[in-house]
Enzyme design. Structure first.
Site, PDB file in Angstrom:
ATOM      1  N   TYR A  48       9.028   0.332  -9.093  1.00 14.42           N
ATOM      2  CA  TYR A  48       8.075  -0.725  -8.306  1.00 14.42           C
ATOM      3  C   TYR A  48       8.069  -1.955  -8.887  1.00 14.42           C
ATOM      4  O   TYR A  48       8.462  -2.278 -10.237  1.00 14.42           O
ATOM      5  CB  TYR A  48       6.614  -0.130  -8.544  1.00 14.42           C
ATOM      6  CG  TYR A  48       6.203   1.221  -7.817  1.00 14.42           C
ATOM      7  CD1 TYR A  48       7.150   1.834  -6.776  1.00 14.42           C
ATOM      8  CD2 TYR A  48       5.192   1.888  -7.969  1.00 14.42           C
ATOM      9  CE1 TYR A  48       6.710   2.943  -6.138  1.00 14.42           C
ATOM     10  CE2 TYR A  48       4.473   2.813  -7.274  1.00 14.42           C
ATOM     11  CZ  TYR A  48       5.632   3.689  -6.580  1.00 14.42           C
ATOM     12  OH  TYR A  48       5.105   4.625  -5.831  1.00 14.42           O
ATOM     13  N   SER A 107       0.444   7.260   0.730  1.00 14.01           N
ATOM     14  CA  SER A 107       0.322   6.779   2.310  1.00 14.01           C
ATOM     15  C   SER A 107      -0.941   7.427   3.018  1.00 14.01           C
ATOM     16  O   SER A 107      -0.777   7.997   4.092  1.00 14.01           O
ATOM     17  CB  SER A 107       1.491   6.838   3.134  1.00 14.01           C
ATOM     18  OG  SER A 107       1.334   6.128   4.360  1.00 14.01           O
ATOM     19  N   LEU A 132      -3.619   6.531   4.669  1.00 12.79           N
ATOM     20  CA  LEU A 132      -4.374   5.917   5.789  1.00 12.79           C
ATOM     21  C   LEU A 132      -2.768   5.670   6.716  1.00 12.79           C
ATOM     22  O   LEU A 132      -2.789   4.881   7.617  1.00 12.79           O
ATOM     23  CB  LEU A 132      -4.618   4.654   5.463  1.00 12.79           C
ATOM     24  CG  LEU A 132      -5.832   4.638   4.598  1.00 12.79           C
ATOM     25  CD1 LEU A 132      -6.508   3.339   4.611  1.00 12.79           C
ATOM     26  CD2 LEU A 132      -6.740   5.752   5.312  1.00 12.79           C
ATOM     27  N   GLY A 134      -1.275   2.184   7.310  1.00 10.69           N
ATOM     28  CA  GLY A 134      -2.389   1.184   8.024  1.00 10.69           C
ATOM     29  C   GLY A 134      -2.714   1.561   9.361  1.00 10.69           C
ATOM     30  O   GLY A 134      -3.614   1.180  10.023  1.00 10.69           O
ATOM     31  N   LEU A 135      -2.074   2.583   9.872  1.00 10.38           N
ATOM     32  CA  LEU A 135      -2.628   3.253  11.266  1.00 10.38           C
ATOM     33  C   LEU A 135      -3.820   3.718  11.252  1.00 10.38           C
ATOM     34  O   LEU A 135      -4.706   3.613  12.594  1.00 10.38           O
ATOM     35  CB  LEU A 135      -1.753   4.429  11.732  1.00 10.38           C
ATOM     36  CG  LEU A 135      -0.302   4.369  11.931  1.00 10.38           C
ATOM     37  CD1 LEU A 135       0.657   5.429  12.316  1.00 10.38           C
ATOM     38  CD2 LEU A 135      -0.030   3.027  13.225  1.00 10.38           C
ATOM     39  N   LEU A 136      -4.404   4.160  10.081  1.00 10.20           N
ATOM     40  CA  LEU A 136      -5.822   4.648   9.985  1.00 10.20           C
ATOM     41  C   LEU A 136      -6.790   3.737   9.479  1.00 10.20           C
ATOM     42  O   LEU A 136      -7.935   4.040   9.154  1.00 10.20           O
ATOM     43  CB  LEU A 136      -5.716   5.735   9.253  1.00 10.20           C
ATOM     44  CG  LEU A 136      -5.052   7.108   9.997  1.00 10.20           C
ATOM     45  CD1 LEU A 136      -5.019   8.231   8.917  1.00 10.20           C
ATOM     46  CD2 LEU A 136      -5.461   7.583  11.278  1.00 10.20           C
ATOM     47  N   GLY A 189      -7.876   0.803  11.001  1.00  7.00           N
ATOM     48  CA  GLY A 189      -8.833   0.060  12.015  1.00  7.00           C
ATOM     49  C   GLY A 189      -8.313  -1.164  12.105  1.00  7.00           C
ATOM     50  O   GLY A 189      -7.159  -1.558  12.234  1.00  7.00           O
TER      51      GLY A 189
END
Length: 328
Positions: A53, A217, A219, A222-224, A226
């Site tokens: 990372y 991941s 969410l 980022g789809l979940l 909002g």
């Protein structure tokens, strides 16, 4: 903060895991320090990183930031269950450096990278050392021999996996048992309402062998999330934008479901994972303190059986575990 045991071990970890992949890339060191300070204040005691990372900051930059945070806060290290990973190549393949063995999970690489991670993290031990991906070129006797040495030296406490198939988990722990070694205690997998394929075999295997599931991941990129700024930033990626368009009706219904109950979509997505069998805690990757607070709020959401059924209808899973999911 809520806590649970890390898989079948006796070590207690927070049910929210602080993921640090953005540190040194999308999150400045100053902001990373603020996020870790707030996490520690909230009782988040499980930090996850990886040797590779760093993004724009370069491979290893994230571990170095965490190491400087530990150094600046004497006494904090023993409050944290620290997890990192090994697999990524740590030398630029275009450079003149020694890159022949600097990747994967050979005994040579595992030992070399453990030394590097310990140095960057400014610590004497890695509490959870995870194989970032399966290395199909390396045998389990070789892998376990390298881990046994690290454990005997006190440099590693537990071993975990990431992105493993169910049969990888079974093979790893069966061979570890033959060697009278603890074996894998956790598995990091892609898991969220949108992507539920690990329910077929990985979760049943993890439950059978006593591994804690650490969803990454959580969410769905980022789809979940909002209308959060993070979701907007991620939606610039072509793949995420395409998926958002494909699932627009489902995502709109999901957002409405959350807001009707006074929850943010992001908190709801994490809460759903916390209600799934075998899940120790989702790995969140906040870029700001505010996003961290939103994630921790998921612990206050209690989903009813009716809520869970409604979410299953919105985002159907594979139908349970294999083979019953697809056969009689």
């Amino acid at each position: 903060m809520d806590y649970t045991h890390l898989g079948r071990t006796g070590t207690s970890v927070s049910r929210i895991v602080l993921g640090t992949m953005n540190f040194g890339d999308r999150t400045t060191e100053e902001d990373a320090f603020a996020i870790m300070d707030r996490a520690h204040e909230l009782g988040v005691n499980f930090f996850d990183t990886a040797n590779g990372y760093g993004g724009a900051g370069g491979r290893g930059a994230t571990e170095e930031i965490i190491g400087r945070w530990f150094a600046a806060r004497p006494g904090v290290r023993d409050d944290i269950v620290l997890a990192t990973k090994v697999h990524s190549p740590m030398v630029d393949p275009t450079s003149d450096g020694d890159v022949v063995n600097a990747r994967g999970a050979s005994a040579w690489q595992v030992r070399r990278e453990a030394i590097g991670s310990l140095r960057r993290l400014q610590t004497d031990r890695i509490d959870l050392y995870q194989f970032h991906h399966i290395d199909r070129h390396i045998s389990w006797p070789e892998l376990w021999q390298s881990m046994e040495v690290l454990v005997a030296r006190g440099e590693v406490v537990y071993a975990g996996s990431s992105n493993f198939a169910a049969w990888n988990i079974a093979q790893a722990n069966e061979i570890a048992q033959q060697r009278h070694f603890l074996g894998l205690v956790s598995e990091q997998s892609l898991y969220n309402l949108v992507q539920r394929s690990i329910e077929l075999e990985v979760i049943p295997a993890a439950l059978n062998y006593g591994l804690g599931i650490l969803p990454w991941s959580p969410l769905a990129g980022g789809l979940l999330s909002g209308g959060s700024s993070d979701a907007k930033a991620r939606s610039a990626a072509a793949a995420v934008k395409s998926k958002r368009d494909e699932l627009r009706d489902q995502l709109d219904a999901y957002d409405a479901f959350a807001r009707e109950r006074g929850w943010t979509p992001a908190s709801l997505g994490l809460a759903w994972l916390l209600h799934q069998p075998g899940v120790t805690g989702p790995i969140i990757g906040p870029r700001t303190v505010e996003q961290l607070d939103t994630a921790v709020a998921a612990l206050d959401i209690e989903l009813s059986a009716e809520d869970l059924r409604a979410l299953d209808e919105l985002f159907p899973g594979p139908g349970g575990q294999a083979p019953e999911a697809y056969a009689w």
